[in-house]
Every structure is written in structure tokens, then in C-alpha cells.
Design an enzyme around this catalytic site. Structure first.
Site, PDB file in Angstrom:
ATOM      1  N   PRO A   9      -6.883   6.588  -3.371  1.00 30.69           N
ATOM      2  CA  PRO A   9      -6.781   4.980  -4.214  1.00 30.69           C
ATOM      3  C   PRO A   9      -6.945   3.643  -3.635  1.00 30.69           C
ATOM      4  O   PRO A   9      -6.659   3.790  -2.325  1.00 30.69           O
ATOM      5  CB  PRO A   9      -5.873   4.836  -5.412  1.00 30.69           C
ATOM      6  CG  PRO A   9      -5.409   6.444  -4.768  1.00 30.69           C
ATOM      7  CD  PRO A   9      -6.205   7.190  -4.766  1.00 30.69           C
ATOM      8  N   ASN A  10      -7.889   3.120  -3.969  1.00 30.14           N
ATOM      9  CA  ASN A  10      -7.709   1.920  -2.688  1.00 30.14           C
ATOM     10  C   ASN A  10      -8.077   1.639  -1.615  1.00 30.14           C
ATOM     11  O   ASN A  10      -8.736   1.068  -0.560  1.00 30.14           O
ATOM     12  CB  ASN A  10      -6.373   1.391  -2.532  1.00 30.14           C
ATOM     13  CG  ASN A  10      -5.231   0.679  -4.091  1.00 30.14           C
ATOM     14  OD1 ASN A  10      -6.459  -0.186  -4.813  1.00 30.14           O
ATOM     15  ND2 ASN A  10      -4.778   1.075  -4.475  1.00 30.14           N
ATOM     16  N   ARG A  17      -8.361  -5.001   2.224  1.00 30.11           N
ATOM     17  CA  ARG A  17      -6.929  -5.000   1.955  1.00 30.11           C
ATOM     18  C   ARG A  17      -6.233  -5.147   2.652  1.00 30.11           C
ATOM     19  O   ARG A  17      -6.241  -4.029   3.819  1.00 30.11           O
ATOM     20  CB  ARG A  17      -7.398  -3.128   1.260  1.00 30.11           C
ATOM     21  CG  ARG A  17      -5.685  -2.929   1.050  1.00 30.11           C
ATOM     22  CD  ARG A  17      -5.981  -1.326   0.995  1.00 30.11           C
ATOM     23  NE  ARG A  17      -4.707  -0.920   0.340  1.00 30.11           N
ATOM     24  CZ  ARG A  17      -4.440   0.352   0.758  1.00 30.11           C
ATOM     25  NH1 ARG A  17      -5.485   1.007   0.733  1.00 30.11           N
ATOM     26  NH2 ARG A  17      -3.331   0.814  -0.130  1.00 30.11           N
ATOM     27  N   TYR A  22      -4.020  -2.415   8.145  1.00 28.38           N
ATOM     28  CA  TYR A  22      -5.595  -1.069   7.627  1.00 28.38           C
ATOM     29  C   TYR A  22      -6.855  -1.854   8.457  1.00 28.38           C
ATOM     30  O   TYR A  22      -7.460  -0.730   9.182  1.00 28.38           O
ATOM     31  CB  TYR A  22      -5.902  -0.903   6.017  1.00 28.38           C
ATOM     32  CG  TYR A  22      -4.673  -0.403   5.432  1.00 28.38           C
ATOM     33  CD1 TYR A  22      -3.562   0.915   5.505  1.00 28.38           C
ATOM     34  CD2 TYR A  22      -3.982  -1.015   4.130  1.00 28.38           C
ATOM     35  CE1 TYR A  22      -2.898   1.412   4.746  1.00 28.38           C
ATOM     36  CE2 TYR A  22      -3.277  -0.795   3.679  1.00 28.38           C
ATOM     37  CZ  TYR A  22      -2.047   0.735   3.941  1.00 28.38           C
ATOM     38  OH  TYR A  22      -1.390   1.019   3.016  1.00 28.38           O
ATOM     39  N   ASN A  74      -7.015  11.289   2.366  1.00 28.55           N
ATOM     40  CA  ASN A  74      -5.920  10.854   2.586  1.00 28.55           C
ATOM     41  C   ASN A  74      -5.849  10.162   1.392  1.00 28.55           C
ATOM     42  O   ASN A  74      -6.012   9.471   0.372  1.00 28.55           O
ATOM     43  CB  ASN A  74      -6.551   9.131   3.563  1.00 28.55           C
ATOM     44  CG  ASN A  74      -4.900   8.347   3.441  1.00 28.55           C
ATOM     45  OD1 ASN A  74      -4.267   7.945   2.751  1.00 28.55           O
ATOM     46  ND2 ASN A  74      -5.602   7.092   4.409  1.00 28.55           N
ATOM     47  N   ALA A  77      -1.446   5.825  -2.349  1.00 33.62           N
ATOM     48  CA  ALA A  77      -0.716   6.215  -2.400  1.00 33.62           C
ATOM     49  C   ALA A  77       0.566   7.174  -3.350  1.00 33.62           C
ATOM     50  O   ALA A  77       0.878   7.594  -3.455  1.00 33.62           O
ATOM     51  CB  ALA A  77      -0.080   5.264  -4.039  1.00 33.62           C
ATOM     52  N   GLU A  98      -3.248  15.832   5.941  1.00 39.47           N
ATOM     53  CA  GLU A  98      -2.718  15.031   5.383  1.00 39.47           C
ATOM     54  C   GLU A  98      -3.256  13.565   6.328  1.00 39.47           C
ATOM     55  O   GLU A  98      -2.400  14.131   7.223  1.00 39.47           O
ATOM     56  CB  GLU A  98      -1.695  14.819   4.301  1.00 39.47           C
ATOM     57  CG  GLU A  98      -1.760  13.414   4.025  1.00 39.47           C
ATOM     58  CD  GLU A  98       0.649  13.337   3.245  1.00 39.47           C
ATOM     59  OE1 GLU A  98       0.009  14.351   2.226  1.00 39.47           O
ATOM     60  OE2 GLU A  98       0.869  12.652   3.598  1.00 39.47           O
ATOM     61  N   HIS A 100      -3.083   9.660   7.428  1.00 40.30           N
ATOM     62  CA  HIS A 100      -2.696   7.801   6.914  1.00 40.30           C
ATOM     63  C   HIS A 100      -3.401   7.087   8.152  1.00 40.30           C
ATOM     64  O   HIS A 100      -3.360   7.321   8.891  1.00 40.30           O
ATOM     65  CB  HIS A 100      -1.347   7.798   6.751  1.00 40.30           C
ATOM     66  CG  HIS A 100      -1.149   8.388   5.238  1.00 40.30           C
ATOM     67  ND1 HIS A 100      -0.871   8.295   3.827  1.00 40.30           N
ATOM     68  CD2 HIS A 100       0.133   9.674   5.229  1.00 40.30           C
ATOM     69  CE1 HIS A 100      -1.058   9.640   3.480  1.00 40.30           C
ATOM     70  NE2 HIS A 100      -0.266  10.697   4.287  1.00 40.30           N
ATOM     71  N   ARG A 107       7.092   1.915   7.508  1.00 41.10           N
ATOM     72  CA  ARG A 107       7.705   1.109   6.523  1.00 41.10           C
ATOM     73  C   ARG A 107       8.033   0.997   5.052  1.00 41.10           C
ATOM     74  O   ARG A 107       8.943   1.229   5.834  1.00 41.10           O
ATOM     75  CB  ARG A 107       5.495   0.951   5.852  1.00 41.10           C
ATOM     76  CG  ARG A 107       4.179   1.049   6.941  1.00 41.10           C
ATOM     77  CD  ARG A 107       3.540   1.182   6.467  1.00 41.10           C
ATOM     78  NE  ARG A 107       3.075   0.057   5.370  1.00 41.10           N
ATOM     79  CZ  ARG A 107       1.880   0.285   4.739  1.00 41.10           C
ATOM     80  NH1 ARG A 107       0.643   1.100   4.692  1.00 41.10           N
ATOM     81  NH2 ARG A 107       1.708  -0.477   3.918  1.00 41.10           N
TER      82      ARG A 107
HETATM   83  C1  DQA Z   1      -1.916   5.186   3.492  1.00 37.84           C
HETATM   84  C2  DQA Z   1      -0.598   4.779   3.233  1.00 37.84           C
HETATM   85  C3  DQA Z   1      -0.168   4.896   1.804  1.00 37.84           C
HETATM   86  O1  DQA Z   1       1.078   4.706   1.419  1.00 37.84           O
HETATM   87  C4  DQA Z   1      -0.673   3.901   0.813  1.00 37.84           C
HETATM   88  O2  DQA Z   1      -0.643   3.974  -0.455  1.00 37.84           O
HETATM   89  C5  DQA Z   1      -2.187   3.891   1.031  1.00 37.84           C
HETATM   90  C6  DQA Z   1      -3.173   4.245   2.122  1.00 37.84           C
HETATM   91  C7  DQA Z   1      -2.801   5.103   4.487  1.00 37.84           C
HETATM   92  O3  DQA Z   1      -3.758   5.576   5.259  1.00 37.84           O
HETATM   93  O4  DQA Z   1      -1.954   4.019   5.363  1.00 37.84           O
HETATM   94  O5  DQA Z   1      -2.964   3.194   0.083  1.00 37.84           O
HETATM   95  O6  DQA Z   1      -2.609   6.774   2.539  1.00 37.84           O
END
Ligand code: DQA
Length: 148
Positions: A9-10, A17, A22, A74, A77, A98, A100, A107
Site C-alpha cells: 500500500p501507498n 508521498r 521516500y 515491500n 504498513a 522483505e 524497505h 522512525r
Molecule cells: C516502508 C516503511 C513502512 O513503515 C511504511 O508504512 C511504508 C513504506 C518503506 O519502504 O520504507 O509504506 O515499507
């Protein structure tokens, strides 16, 4: 070797964003960079992104039925609370890494915990788009040397 990248998501909002966290590059930029890296190393790569937990789970199952060699995920959240994605990872035999973009360990407190990482090969966090390429490199080394 065939790998799939699953972005949660996102991550379709990369570039717009929270650029201070990011960066300013988009999801398309990420895909282009990875495609180039993969084509230099004889890796076939698929990219998928969804804002929906169930869709990510279906894609994890599908990676198993298509007998892919690895998943780079990835989970956004979902990382921090999705037992359903964790169970999906546990349900397949394919190695999952995984990744990020940000360093989830420096954070907010809630980001420090991943409920998914314990059932993955490992977690790569905090290297921007390099996090994905490092995961691809792991699979390349594994293919070339037969190590894990
Ligand atoms: C993320 C880190 C997560 O905590 C966050 O919710 C994201 C992006 C990252 O790539 O740094 O959506 O996965």
C-alpha cells in the site's frame, strides 16, 4: 531465474508521498532501475503493486503455483501488523526477502516491528531503491553459487 517484486500500500505514491522520507523518484523509476539491473544479470522480473492485503496474498500464492525462484516484497504498513501476509509467506516454499526504502528502525516505534520478517530469508531496510537491488543481488548470488 524468475523473481517477482510485490509492492504494498501507498507505494504507488512514490515521488509524491513524503519525499523527505521516500525520495522524489516514482514507482516507474524504481521499475526501470530494477529492470536494467535484472537484464544485465539474466533475471526475469515481474512487478506488482497493490493497496489491498488480499491481492498481495493472492500474488504470494501465485508465485508458488508458477514456481518462481524468489519474492522481493515491500509490504508497506502491512509489515507491522498483517498476520495474514505473514501466514501467506509461511505457506509457500519460495524464499521471500522483505525490503524497505526507509530505515524502519530509526522512525516511529511502531515501524520497528515487522510481523513478516521472521518468516522471510531476511529484511533489507534503509537503502532507498538500493534495498530492492540488494535483494535481487542476493538471489543472483544464490543462483550462481548455490548458497542461501
Ligand atoms: C516502508 C516503511 C513502512 O513503515 C511504511 O508504512 C511504508 C513504506 C518503506 O519502504 O520504507 O509504506 O515499507
Amino acid at each position: 531465474m524468475r523473481l517477482v517484486i510485490l509492492n504494498g500500500p501507498n507505494l504507488n505514491r512514490l515521488g509524491k508521498r513524503e519525499p523527505s522520507v521516500y525520495g522524489t523518484e516514482t514507482l516507474d523509476d524504481l521499475m526501470n532501475e530494477i529492470n536494467e539491473h535484472c537484464s544485465q544479470n539474466q533475471v526475469r522480473i515481474l512487478h506488482k503493486q497493490s493497496n489491498w492485503e488480499g491481492q498481495l496474498i493472492d500474488w504470494i500464492h501465485e508465485a508458488q503455483s508458477h514456481q518462481l525462484d524468489g519474492i522481493i516484497m515491500n509490504p508497506g504498513a502491512f509489515t507491522h501488523y498483517s498476520y495474514a501476509i505473514r501466514d501467506a509467506v509461511s505457506s509457500v516454499e519460495i524464499p521471500v526477502i522483505e525490503v524497505h526504502i526507509s530505515n524502519v528502525h530509526n522512525r516511529e516505534e511502531f515501524r520497528k516491528e515487522s510481523v513478516i520478517a521472521p518468516v522471510c530469508v531476511g529484511q533489507i531496510s534503509g537503502f532507498g531503491f538500493e534495498s530492492y537491488k540488494m535483494a535481487v543481488d542476493y538471489f543472483i548470488r544464490r543462483r550462481n553459487h548455490g548458497t542461501s
